[in-house]
Design a protein around this motif. Structure first.
Motif, short mmCIF file in Angstrom:
data_model
loop_
_atom_site.label_atom_id
_atom_site.label_comp_id
_atom_site.label_asym_id
_atom_site.label_seq_id
_atom_site.Cartn_x
_atom_site.Cartn_y
_atom_site.Cartn_z
N ASP A 245 -17.93 59.81 105.59
CA ASP A 245 -17.12 59.79 106.29
C ASP A 245 -16.66 61.00 107.00
OD1 ASP A 245 -14.11 58.58 106.93
OD2 ASP A 245 -13.40 60.41 105.98
N PHE A 246 -16.43 61.22 108.34
CA PHE A 246 -16.55 62.21 109.30
C PHE A 246 -14.95 62.22 109.66
CE2 PHE A 246 -20.93 61.65 109.03
CZ PHE A 246 -21.29 62.96 108.37
N GLY A 247 -13.89 62.37 108.96
CA GLY A 247 -12.78 62.47 109.49
C GLY A 247 -12.42 61.18 110.17
N GLY A 248 -12.30 60.26 109.38
CA GLY A 248 -12.12 58.74 109.75
C GLY A 248 -13.00 58.03 110.65
N ARG A 249 -14.52 58.54 110.74
CA ARG A 249 -15.39 58.04 111.35
C ARG A 249 -16.59 58.09 110.42
NH1 ARG A 249 -19.61 59.76 114.16
NH2 ARG A 249 -18.89 62.01 113.82
N SER A 250 -17.06 56.82 110.25
CA SER A 250 -18.28 56.67 109.26
C SER A 250 -19.51 56.74 110.18
CB SER A 250 -18.07 55.60 108.45
OG SER A 250 -19.17 55.44 107.57
N GLY A 251 -20.55 57.56 109.20
CA GLY A 251 -21.88 57.43 109.99
C GLY A 251 -22.67 58.43 109.44
N PHE A 252 -23.97 58.57 109.70
CA PHE A 252 -24.96 59.52 109.29
C PHE A 252 -24.80 60.78 109.87
CE2 PHE A 252 -29.24 61.50 109.77
CZ PHE A 252 -29.41 61.60 108.56
N GLY A 253 -24.86 61.75 109.13
CA GLY A 253 -24.99 63.06 109.49
C GLY A 253 -25.77 64.22 108.86
N THR A 254 -26.03 65.28 109.45
CA THR A 254 -27.04 66.10 108.70
C THR A 254 -26.09 67.50 108.48
OG1 THR A 254 -27.74 66.99 110.89
CG2 THR A 254 -29.19 65.40 109.66
N PRO A 255 -26.47 68.13 107.52
CA PRO A 255 -27.31 67.62 106.35
C PRO A 255 -26.71 66.74 105.32
CG PRO A 255 -26.37 69.72 105.79
CD PRO A 255 -25.89 69.17 107.04
N THR A 256 -27.51 66.02 104.98
CA THR A 256 -27.36 64.84 103.83
C THR A 256 -28.10 65.24 102.66
OG1 THR A 256 -26.33 63.09 105.29
CG2 THR A 256 -27.36 62.52 103.10
N VAL A 257 -27.66 64.99 101.59
CA VAL A 257 -28.30 65.33 100.30
C VAL A 257 -28.29 64.25 99.31
CG1 VAL A 257 -28.94 66.65 97.98
CG2 VAL A 257 -28.22 67.93 100.49
N THR A 258 -29.12 63.50 98.78
CA THR A 258 -29.18 62.45 98.00
C THR A 258 -29.76 62.86 96.56
OG1 THR A 258 -30.96 61.03 98.61
CG2 THR A 258 -28.80 60.69 99.58
N HIS A 259 -29.32 62.05 95.74
CA HIS A 259 -30.00 62.08 94.25
C HIS A 259 -29.82 60.77 93.55
CE1 HIS A 259 -31.17 63.37 90.12
NE2 HIS A 259 -29.85 63.04 89.66
N ASP A 260 -30.80 60.05 93.00
CA ASP A 260 -30.87 58.77 92.52
C ASP A 260 -30.09 57.74 93.63
OD1 ASP A 260 -32.30 59.61 90.30
OD2 ASP A 260 -30.60 59.86 89.08
N GLY A 261 -30.44 57.98 94.79
CA GLY A 261 -29.67 56.90 95.75
C GLY A 261 -28.27 57.29 96.14
N LYS A 262 -27.79 58.35 95.47
CA LYS A 262 -26.29 58.57 95.80
C LYS A 262 -26.02 59.85 96.55
CE LYS A 262 -24.76 55.94 91.61
NZ LYS A 262 -23.89 56.20 90.34
N VAL B 102 -24.90 63.38 97.27
CA VAL B 102 -24.47 64.61 96.67
C VAL B 102 -23.50 65.57 97.55
CG1 VAL B 102 -24.83 66.74 95.55
CG2 VAL B 102 -26.50 64.87 95.47
N ASP B 103 -21.89 65.40 97.15
CA ASP B 103 -20.98 66.28 97.86
C ASP B 103 -21.43 67.72 97.49
OD1 ASP B 103 -18.94 67.07 99.32
OD2 ASP B 103 -17.24 66.02 98.22
N PHE B 104 -22.19 68.36 98.00
CA PHE B 104 -22.59 69.67 98.05
C PHE B 104 -21.48 70.74 98.48
CE2 PHE B 104 -24.60 68.78 101.90
CZ PHE B 104 -24.20 69.68 102.69
N ALA B 105 -20.83 70.06 99.36
CA ALA B 105 -19.52 71.04 100.04
C ALA B 105 -18.61 71.22 99.07
CB ALA B 105 -19.14 70.53 101.37
N ALA B 106 -18.06 70.33 98.10
CA ALA B 106 -16.99 70.20 97.28
C ALA B 106 -17.64 71.06 96.15
CB ALA B 106 -16.68 68.78 96.95
#
Length: 269
Positions: A232-249, A251-255
């Motif tokens: 979710d990017f401020g009410g808009r859902s989609g793919f963005g970079t960077p994205t990190v995943t672990h075991d298919g989920k 990861v919220d590295f920013a938080a």
């Protein structure tokens, strides 16, 4: 009319003529001064405009003719290789695997690399982490001329084939071009590979002919439509970079700045 009267009249005429000349001269002086000021302002504006154009052009093309400095990475006993369109680095038996999706032109990806890149490399070198890096051409139209993110992604896969992905990747992020401006040319990318010790002619040939371009473009489309990678990017859902995943989920590295330490610690418990 007597001589005295004629003399007085002549004096008055001379005084009137002198007054008119003084007024005309004064007016002429004011006009000349005003014209000089106007000309000076016009020249100044022109200089500012020309200077601005020169600065803008220089800023726009800041990467032109540069040699990309090389970055040093920790020595690792583990291999670097390409798995399809993914660069894989680290211990195949590592307890933690992460997938990182990034674009070489993405400024947020650059900040991610600055904040977490050294820590990721260290954990890879220590055998704690297997890293799967997906360099995607998300911002292929965001450079001038367009295409840098695709050229760089393609070149990074060729660097992976030569066992130099991490050094190539880190060098490009350490000296990242600015989004919307000129990226690095194919020749600059080739020279970076040479400076990192890549001698195989297939590397340069693959960059020049865009060996993985079509596959990367198709993969970018697939990834953008994969809802499991959407955020979710401020009410808009989609793919963005960077994205990190672990075991298919995702990861919220920013938080959580300690996300990587927690992943490896939990794996060892």
């Amino acid at each position: 009319m007597g001589g005295a009267e004629r003399t007085a009249r002549k004096r008055r005429q001379q005084q009137q003529a002198a007054g008119k000349q003084a007024v005309a001269k004064a007016r002429g002086g004011i006009d000349s001064k005003r014209i000089g000021i106007i000309v000076g302002v016009v020249v100044l504006i022109a200089a500012v405009v020309v200077g601005g154009l020169i600065w803008t052009n220089s800023s726009q093309n800041a990467t032109e003719g540069q040699t990309i400095p090389t970055s040093q990475v920790p020595a690792s006993q583990y291999p670097e290789q390409r798995d399809g369109l993914v660069a894989v680095t680290g211990n195949p038996d590592a307890p933690v695997t992460i997938d990182v999706y990034a674009d070489f032109l993405c400024p947020v990806c650059g900040r991610f690399q600055q904040e977490f890149g050294k820590q990721i490399n260290e954990k890879v070198a220590q055998g704690e982490l297997l890293l799967r890096t997906h360099m995607v051409p998300l911002l292929v139209d965001a450079s001038t001329p367009a295409g840098y993110s695709l050229d760089a992604a393609n070149a990074s896969l060729l660097a992976a084939d030569a066992g130099k992905f991490t050094a190539f990747h880190d060098s490009l992020f350490a000296h990242q071009p600015e989004e919307g401006k000129r990226g690095y040319s194919k020749e600059q990318l080739i020279q970076l590979g040479r400076d990192l010790g890549i001698t195989d002619q297939a590397f340069a040939a693959g960059i020049n002919n865009g060996k993985f371009d079509q596959q990367l473009t198709a993969e970018m489309q697939r990834i953008s439509e994969d809802s499991s990678l959407h955020q979710d990017f401020g009410g808009r859902s989609g793919f963005g970079t960077p994205t990190v995943t672990h075991d298919g989920k995702i990861v919220d590295f920013a938080a959580d700045p300690q996300w990587l330490d927690k992943l490896t610690a939990n794996a060892g418990s």
